[in-house]
Scaffold this active site. Structure first.
Site, PDB file in Angstrom:
ATOM      1  N   LYS A  18      17.600  52.248  98.936  1.00 32.92           N
ATOM      2  CA  LYS A  18      17.097  52.698  97.904  1.00 32.92           C
ATOM      3  C   LYS A  18      15.871  53.475  97.470  1.00 32.92           C
ATOM      4  CE  LYS A  18      14.558  49.037  96.560  1.00 32.92           C
ATOM      5  NZ  LYS A  18      13.158  49.176  96.527  1.00 32.92           N
ATOM      6  N   ALA A  22      17.948  49.778 121.223  1.00 39.04           N
ATOM      7  CA  ALA A  22      18.850  49.158 120.423  1.00 39.04           C
ATOM      8  C   ALA A  22      18.485  47.560 120.562  1.00 39.04           C
ATOM      9  CB  ALA A  22      20.525  49.580 120.609  1.00 39.04           C
ATOM     10  N   LYS A  65      29.013  48.277  64.966  1.00 41.30           N
ATOM     11  CA  LYS A  65      30.275  49.170  64.853  1.00 41.30           C
ATOM     12  C   LYS A  65      30.188  50.546  65.131  1.00 41.30           C
ATOM     13  CE  LYS A  65      32.848  51.101  61.852  1.00 41.30           C
ATOM     14  NZ  LYS A  65      34.080  51.517  60.576  1.00 41.30           N
ATOM     15  N   ARG A 117      36.418  44.348  61.926  1.00 48.80           N
ATOM     16  CA  ARG A 117      37.698  44.416  62.366  1.00 48.80           C
ATOM     17  C   ARG A 117      37.166  44.190  64.019  1.00 48.80           C
ATOM     18  NH1 ARG A 117      41.395  48.871  59.773  1.00 48.80           N
ATOM     19  NH2 ARG A 117      39.192  49.243  58.868  1.00 48.80           N
ATOM     20  N   GLY A 141      43.497  57.946  51.934  1.00 47.91           N
ATOM     21  CA  GLY A 141      43.438  58.408  51.128  1.00 47.91           C
ATOM     22  C   GLY A 141      44.301  59.706  50.887  1.00 47.91           C
TER      23      GLY A 141
END
Length: 502
Positions: free
Chosen positions: A366, A438, A35, A28, A155
């Site tokens: 990073k 710059a 599962k 299912r 049950g």
């Protein structure tokens, strides 16, 4: 010679073995993944079950595998390397699976705990209570139950007039009176190993599925007069299984609510629990604030009085005390105390910020170390670098770390000022106290205290737009400006009437 008393033998664990039933296909789920490997809250369903059972200190843990055996065994090797996987080649029911598990540990005596691998909300507290009740009652077979509002499909636990359990009746076999019972089987059992082996060997297969059901073990023991018990779980959510994606989402919500509730009780502010998701493996210090849209995953840790969010995802990331992370995504990063990150920053693995550092808006980092008090305020890429104390990296700076084959490292000294739009072509070092102008492309080391200027002189080509872009709005604007510039200026040597009137 002094007399030495022999060491007392270690007390036997209250549970000799844990058996996890994880062989089902889980059709299912509509998934190629078994599962029990579907994840919620930072662990697989199987991982949650094993984590709940681990504190019981069982002498052996057996996991029955079947469908997707290779994937499950590989996962077990990562999360529980001491667990023993046992193959159930044919799916012949839960009773058969339990028998296969016990056959793998033939020398085990004492209490055996049996749990389903798709019960991710099980808690150690509930299992402890079950085992304690089993011991106190002198039971040979004890079943965990739950009182639920809607028992449909489950049950039912049938008890006698004294409250003793008599049988577990599946819904399809129950009478109308039995279907009205709200106490249901949780699929968790504790049983004496020897008794369990005997009763499993005698289970019948005369049912619609032709399988051996573990639930059928109770009735013959009751008929034989063996002591049995049934223990009601304090929280019925603990025993909920998970059979499809909708139930997986519901269990994920319940688990997350539990995590957030515990955090808030410990002194953490969660501004909007509905949009905040925290894995069970995460730690958060007191007075921390989690704002809406925060997701904390893996082994992330948040220091006291830190603020995270809104709209922030941290995976395996450490955030120091008093730090702030806003609208950012961080993977495997370390953010020092009082440091700030974001908004819209992306910290990749290996990024380490010392105290009082800053990584600002639209910055990607990073494998970089940012020193105490240093800043990368905005619009920059910083990769494979070491930045010293008190440095400032100007806007639109790029650490050019990759030559197409190999990554190279850049070193920035203490109190360096890197000008905006600088390209730092690694490997390169900028010495302490140095500056870069710059727009420079830095390809050679910069000595301490020097100013590096690496840009071509500006050259203006007069009349280029008029010649090359004739008829465009730019050409018209340029012509208008040129005409204004060329217009004769008024002789203001003598005051005008307007000047005198003013």
């Amino acid at each position: 010679m002094p007399h030495v008393q022999p060491a007392a033998p270690a007390p036997a664990p209250p549970v000799a073995a844990v058996v996890v039933l994880a062989a089902g296909q889980g059709t299912r789920m509509r998934s190629s993944r078994p599962k029990v490997l579907h994840a919620l809250g930072g662990r697989s369903m199987l991982g949650h079950v094993l984590a709940a059972a681990a504190p019981l200190g069982a002498g052996a843990t057996v996991v029955v595998v079947g469908s997707g055996r290779d994937q499950v065994e590989q996962h077990l090797a990562q999360i529980a390397p001491t667990a023993v996987p046992v193959l159930q080649e044919e799916q012949l029911g839960s009773g058969h699976a339990a028998a296969v598990a016990l056959a793998a540990v033939p020398d085990i005596e004492g209490a055996v705990l049996i749990v389903n691998g798709d019960s991710p909300l099980l808690t150690t507290r509930t299992l402890d209570a079950l085992v304690a009740a089993h011991d106190a009652a002198g039971s040979v077979f004890t079943v965990l139950t739950a009182e639920v509002d809607d028992p449909t499909g489950l049950g039912r636990i049938v008890r006698d007039e004294r409250g003793a359990p008599q049988a577990i009746i599946e819904e399809r076999d129950a009478t109308a009176e039995q279907r009205a019972i709200r106490e249901v089987n949780a699929g968790v059992y504790v049983a004496a190993a020897g008794t369990l082996r005997r009763v499993l060997a005698g289970l019948a297969t005369d049912n619609a599925q032709g399988e051996q059901y573990l639930t059928d073990a109770l009735a013959p023991l009751v008929a034989a007069g063996a002591p049995t018990a049934a223990v009601v779980a304090e929280d019925p959510d603990d025993v909920l299984g998970c059979n499809d994606r909708r139930e997986l989402a519901a269990r994920r919500r319940t688990l997350n609510d539990r995590v957030l509730d515990e955090l808030m009780r410990s002194g953490v502010t969660v501004v909007d629990p509905a949009t905040t998701w925290v894995d069970v493996t995460v730690s958060v210090g007191p007075d921390a604030v989690l704002r809406p849209g925060t997701q904390l995953e893996g082994v992330t840790s948040i220091g006291a009085a830190a603020e995270v969010g809104p709209d922030t995802t941290l995976v395996d990331t450490e955030v120091g005390e008093g730090a702030s992370v806003v609208r950012s995504h961080c993977l495997g990063a370390v953010i020092g105390p009082e440091s700030t990150v974001g908004p819209f920053s992306y910290l990749r693995p290996g990024t380490r910020l010392a105290g009082d550092a800053k990584v600002g808006a639209f910055v990607e980092a990073k494998n970089v170390e940012v020193g105490e008090g240093s800043k990368v305020p905005h619009l920059s890429y910083v990769g494979d670098a070491t930045i010293g104390r008190g440095a400032n990296i100007g806007a639109a700076t790029v650490f050019v770390n990759y030559d197409g084959v190999t990554k190279h490292r850049t070193t920035i000294g203490d109190h360096v000022r890197v000008g905006s739009d600088t390209m730092l072509v690694a490997p390169v070092t900028v010495g302490d106290g140095a500056y870069t102008a710059a727009g420079s492309v830095i390809t050679s080391d910069v000595p301490p205290g020097a100013m590096a200027v690496a840009r071509a002189p500006q050259r203006n080509v007069a009349g280029w737009v008029r010649r090359r872009r004739s008829g465009t709005p730019a050409a018209e604007a340029a012509a208008a400006a040129e005409s204004r510039t060329a217009a004769p200026r008024e002789d203001r040597s003598e005051p005008s009437r307007a000047d005198s009137d003013s």
